[in-house]
Design a protein around this motif. Sequence first.
Motif, PDB file in Angstrom:
ATOM      1  N   LEU A   1       0.847  -1.086   0.131  1.00  0.00           N
ATOM      2  CA  LEU A   1      -0.082   0.023  -0.134  1.00  0.00           C
ATOM      3  C   LEU A   1       0.884   1.341  -0.037  1.00  0.00           C
ATOM      4  CD1 LEU A   1      -2.997  -1.198   2.428  1.00  0.00           C
ATOM      5  CD2 LEU A   1      -2.848  -1.054  -0.193  1.00  0.00           C
ATOM      6  N   ASP A   2       1.974   1.176   0.687  1.00  0.00           N
ATOM      7  CA  ASP A   2       3.071   2.347   0.364  1.00  0.00           C
ATOM      8  C   ASP A   2       3.443   2.449  -1.115  1.00  0.00           C
ATOM      9  OD1 ASP A   2       2.992   2.816   3.216  1.00  0.00           O
ATOM     10  OD2 ASP A   2       4.710   1.421   3.572  1.00  0.00           O
ATOM     11  N   GLU A   3       3.695   1.315  -1.789  1.00  0.00           N
ATOM     12  CA  GLU A   3       3.859   1.446  -3.017  1.00  0.00           C
ATOM     13  C   GLU A   3       2.702   2.055  -4.021  1.00  0.00           C
ATOM     14  OE1 GLU A   3       7.066  -2.180  -3.700  1.00  0.00           O
ATOM     15  OE2 GLU A   3       5.033  -2.828  -3.861  1.00  0.00           O
ATOM     16  N   VAL A   4       1.273   1.642  -3.526  1.00  0.00           N
ATOM     17  CA  VAL A   4       0.307   2.315  -4.158  1.00  0.00           C
ATOM     18  C   VAL A   4       0.099   3.780  -4.146  1.00  0.00           C
ATOM     19  CG1 VAL A   4      -2.380   2.363  -3.952  1.00  0.00           C
ATOM     20  CG2 VAL A   4      -1.141   0.101  -3.867  1.00  0.00           C
ATOM     21  N   ASP A   5       0.407   4.100  -3.015  1.00  0.00           N
ATOM     22  CA  ASP A   5       0.406   5.467  -2.483  1.00  0.00           C
ATOM     23  C   ASP A   5       1.627   6.040  -3.328  1.00  0.00           C
ATOM     24  OD1 ASP A   5      -0.566   7.814  -0.774  1.00  0.00           O
ATOM     25  OD2 ASP A   5       1.264   7.989   0.114  1.00  0.00           O
ATOM     26  N   ASN A   6       2.637   5.754  -3.438  1.00  0.00           N
ATOM     27  CA  ASN A   6       3.694   6.280  -4.070  1.00  0.00           C
ATOM     28  C   ASN A   6       3.374   6.493  -5.659  1.00  0.00           C
ATOM     29  OD1 ASN A   6       5.432   6.589  -1.991  1.00  0.00           O
ATOM     30  ND2 ASN A   6       6.745   4.765  -2.545  1.00  0.00           N
ATOM     31  N   GLY A   7       2.793   5.502  -6.073  1.00  0.00           N
ATOM     32  CA  GLY A   7       2.208   5.681  -7.615  1.00  0.00           C
ATOM     33  C   GLY A   7       1.249   6.546  -7.738  1.00  0.00           C
ATOM     34  N   LEU A   8       0.514   6.641  -6.959  1.00  0.00           N
ATOM     35  CA  LEU A   8      -0.862   7.685  -6.981  1.00  0.00           C
ATOM     36  C   LEU A   8      -0.152   9.218  -6.942  1.00  0.00           C
ATOM     37  CD1 LEU A   8      -3.748   6.074  -4.816  1.00  0.00           C
ATOM     38  CD2 LEU A   8      -3.402   5.926  -7.073  1.00  0.00           C
ATOM     39  N   SER A   9       0.996   9.179  -6.559  1.00  0.00           N
ATOM     40  CA  SER A   9       1.664  10.769  -6.479  1.00  0.00           C
ATOM     41  C   SER A   9       1.730  11.417  -7.882  1.00  0.00           C
ATOM     42  CB  SER A   9       2.649  10.759  -5.939  1.00  0.00           C
ATOM     43  OG  SER A   9       3.933   9.943  -6.331  1.00  0.00           O
ATOM     44  N   TYR A  10       1.839  10.153  -8.707  1.00  0.00           N
ATOM     45  CA  TYR A  10       1.895  10.753 -10.267  1.00  0.00           C
ATOM     46  C   TYR A  10       0.981  11.073 -10.818  1.00  0.00           C
ATOM     47  CZ  TYR A  10       6.708   8.857  -9.709  1.00  0.00           C
ATOM     48  OH  TYR A  10       8.040   8.502  -9.130  1.00  0.00           O
ATOM     49  N   TYR A  11      -0.319  10.696 -10.301  1.00  0.00           N
ATOM     50  CA  TYR A  11      -1.664  11.226 -11.012  1.00  0.00           C
ATOM     51  C   TYR A  11      -1.780  12.633 -10.585  1.00  0.00           C
ATOM     52  CZ  TYR A  11      -2.658   6.628 -12.680  1.00  0.00           C
ATOM     53  OH  TYR A  11      -2.439   5.512 -13.118  1.00  0.00           O
TER      54      TYR A  11
ATOM     55  N   ALA B   1      -6.211  -0.862  -2.361  1.00  0.00           N
ATOM     56  CA  ALA B   1      -5.626  -0.209  -3.653  1.00  0.00           C
ATOM     57  C   ALA B   1      -6.512   0.370  -4.692  1.00  0.00           C
ATOM     58  CB  ALA B   1      -4.583  -1.215  -4.356  1.00  0.00           C
ATOM     59  N   MET B   2      -7.784  -0.472  -4.476  1.00  0.00           N
ATOM     60  CA  MET B   2      -8.989   0.371  -5.549  1.00  0.00           C
ATOM     61  C   MET B   2      -9.509   1.283  -4.932  1.00  0.00           C
ATOM     62  SD  MET B   2      -9.817  -0.797  -8.301  1.00  0.00           S
ATOM     63  CE  MET B   2      -9.342  -2.195  -9.653  1.00  0.00           C
ATOM     64  N   ARG B   3      -9.620   1.241  -3.529  1.00  0.00           N
ATOM     65  CA  ARG B   3     -10.377   2.577  -2.728  1.00  0.00           C
ATOM     66  C   ARG B   3      -9.261   3.576  -2.841  1.00  0.00           C
ATOM     67  NH1 ARG B   3     -10.161   5.076   1.680  1.00  0.00           N
ATOM     68  NH2 ARG B   3      -8.292   4.228   2.039  1.00  0.00           N
ATOM     69  N   MET B   4      -8.016   3.252  -2.659  1.00  0.00           N
ATOM     70  CA  MET B   4      -7.107   4.238  -2.663  1.00  0.00           C
ATOM     71  C   MET B   4      -7.117   5.249  -4.010  1.00  0.00           C
ATOM     72  SD  MET B   4      -4.070   2.729  -0.521  1.00  0.00           S
ATOM     73  CE  MET B   4      -2.806   4.196  -0.628  1.00  0.00           C
ATOM     74  N   GLN B   5      -7.120   4.440  -5.141  1.00  0.00           N
ATOM     75  CA  GLN B   5      -7.176   5.103  -6.463  1.00  0.00           C
ATOM     76  C   GLN B   5      -8.410   5.780  -6.603  1.00  0.00           C
ATOM     77  OE1 GLN B   5      -4.621   1.960  -9.203  1.00  0.00           O
ATOM     78  NE2 GLN B   5      -6.674   2.205  -9.533  1.00  0.00           N
TER      79      GLN B   5
END
Length: 920
Positions: A211-221, A280-284
């Motif tokens: 989930l840390d990786e998910v959060d990092n990836g979301l920063s690019y959005y 991950a879906m919820r975070m996105q």
Amino acid sequence: MSDLAKQEAAKDLPLKEDIRLLGRILGDTVRAQEGEAVFDLIERVRQTSIRFRRDDDIAARRELEAMLDSLSRDQTIQVVRAFSYFSHLSNIAEDQHHIRRSRAHAIAGSAPREGTMARAIEAAFEAGVTNEQIVDFFNDAFVGPVLTAHPTEVSRKSILNCQLKIAQFLDARDRIQMTPDESEENDAAMRRAVLTMWQTRMLRPTKLSVLDEVDNGLSYYSYTFLRELPKLYVALENLLAKHGDTWKTMELPSFLRMGSWIGGDRDGNPFVTADVLREAMRMQATVALEFYLHELHILGSELSLAQLLVSASDQLLELAERSPDKSPHRGDEPYRRAVAGIYARMYATAEHLLGHRVGRPPVGRAEPYAYAEALHDDLDIVHRSLLANGSGALAMGRLRRLRHAVKVFGFHLAAIDLRQNSDVHERTVAELLAAVRPGFDYLALDEEGRIAALLEELATPRPLASPFVNYSDETVGELEIFRAAAESHRLYGRDCIHNVIISKTDGVSDMLELALLLKEVGLLRPHERAIDVNIVPLFETIGDLQAASATMDRLFSIPAYRELLATRGEMHEVMLGYSDSNKDGGFMTSGWELYKAEIQLIEVFKRHGVKMRLFHGRGGSVGRGGGPSYQAILAQPGGAVQGKIRLTEQGEVISSKYANPEVGQRNLEVLAAATFEATLLAHPEAAPRPEYLEVMDRLSEHAFKAYRGLVYETEGFEKYFWESTVISEIANLNIGSRPASRKKTTAIEDLRAIPWVFSWAQCRLMLPGWFGFGAAVRAFLAERPDGMQILQSMCKEWSFFATMLSNMDMVLAKSDIAIASRYAALVRDEELRNAIFPRIRAEHQATIDALLAITGQQELLDGNPLLKRSIRNRFPYLDPLNHVQVELLHRYRDGNAEERIKRGIHLSINGIAAGLRNSG
């Protein structure tokens, strides 16, 4: 100096000034924070390294090595930090220079550059491509960059945030004519940002969770995708509108969409579970919905149009009437009230999907949207009313971009791919079948027996899983993640999960096993002959690639499977693995077998009347299929692209491509332009001369023999690799949630391809990106006296071969055999070291010699002066990091396990990766 050289030097002057500025600010920061003595030490190291690189001064090299080898523990950390941060700052300056040059071309009215949609569309019209063909392309096209997380991502979000601020301050200096006070404040703000970066931890104290990786990836959005993708669509529509009435009112379909593996890729990662996928879906969704609410809030304030002054459509008035905004102050502002109603519904949607409230509270309650298309329908009502009543200009701003965003991102933001190894699916299916058919041993069946058993089960809607059977944890986990996928479809729409990928696919049964698991959760419905996701085989090893076309031919011959494809638009995706095929067979054989597999797949798909979409599992480094995306797409065999392509974006390449919004939009445009050109401007009948194919077969055979002979057949090579690189330290670094190896062994076969390539990059050898080519050319020339002329013709006439050489050129230019020799000295067994490193050094030189002879270059990168300049500027700051890393590894492996020693090693890994930019 020639006039042309002077012009080029003048163009580069702003870059040099930016690098000097950032270097000066970093130096001042070091002096203020660490003291004059530390600053003087770092400056001596810097100047000595520059002297060695600029003048090829051997005495300077010895002086540099002696200086670095004598550093104390604390001095070592300070040197590593300073040079690592300088690498990051140089990246910022280079990115800003690319933006500066692009703007200069635009301001000067220069002809569109290669890799832009303007150039691609201009070339299409020049080639006689019709409007209808272009419309058909966009209606059928799909371009999908897919972000992945893996064990060598070294960038922290906090560091990226600092870098983005610094880039913004540099950008402002370019675009704004500042007063002295403004210039002074800009300088002060930049100094504050550099100071913050210096005082921010570069390393993570604990290992990343998924989930840390998910959060990092979301920063690019937040940085790029949510704003830049809609802008790209708008710019492209405006560009097309200049080419005639056909395009005046056309809105492009969402052919360019983001994908993600983060949270769904469980191949070798036990930490990706059903709960992780749900979160991950919820975070996105949170990121998407918060963005929509923010944009709607601003849009409502902008559309303050009074009904006394501007008309509105009946649908718009109805939308306003349904709005919970009943304030008399806005009674004559139907557009504002309509948007307030849309906002209220979106607020309710977010609360429903996420389970909590986000954004500003609305003016009143409203019903949530059931799906993203309904939101888009309401925005369309506003859009059409503005156009019909003289306010078209207002429809072309924020509202236009928001409408595109909703079409592209929906409520799910990005489609998450699921991926699992075929062995896991196989064991799961075997356990399910054994529970309902006692004594049935699925694993004992041959391939045809498995196919027959699977088709029998797929023909019936009866589920296999029972709540009254105690299954293994693995089987429970697999079923649960597919149930989570089905839940996600119901919550966010079917676009949220499109693809389920099977790693290590080597037969038809692998795909039918997945189909059976999808049936268990309702994602495949036999009675409807329907399937809600794409089953995607991933062919990874050399053997799997060679069998790929036969596997797909057999699959398409099964009537029941073909019926399912009807619900997927008669389209099938195939993923090609660049990383594992390279580790398996080497750079040249991997590239050639991938190319041949594509040619064979094109023929099979065409014969069966199925549309093909290739998913290229490329890494950042050339050893994992990396290199410039534009050239890579255009170098595909004729007919391989067909308007559709997906490709992975991985590791530090994600931050280098997408952390800066303008650079990000440029990289997205390159993907779109290359796909457009490869589809509409490539001739399907155009193919290399048969002789070239034969030559490549011979080269590949020789290269394969040389590569396998070193990596898999040389006794002790595994030990050599683990001792001469930082692989052990990478395996323990907190830079990813996934283990570095698939199994708890040191075997090359079990090592994941990513840390394999990353480790060779760290020691500046880059072996997976070139080894075997020199031996192949030497053996080929021994067979063919006219061989060099043939190879030179291939380089000039065949884009595949030219691109392969270009990528190898880049890798060799970034390698340094002298530095690599210092890493070789880490191998304690002198006999082993002397048996292997001289072979590597000889092949390195043979490869350079062969490359220069074929291309006609005098030096590496003569054909790419921009990259040559970039590398030349970087080496003086990379060399100290490599030297210090070797010294730290010596100390650590001699038993000094102090935390500062480990921290220094990890910091050096970060700095070298930043300096190389595409090593993972």
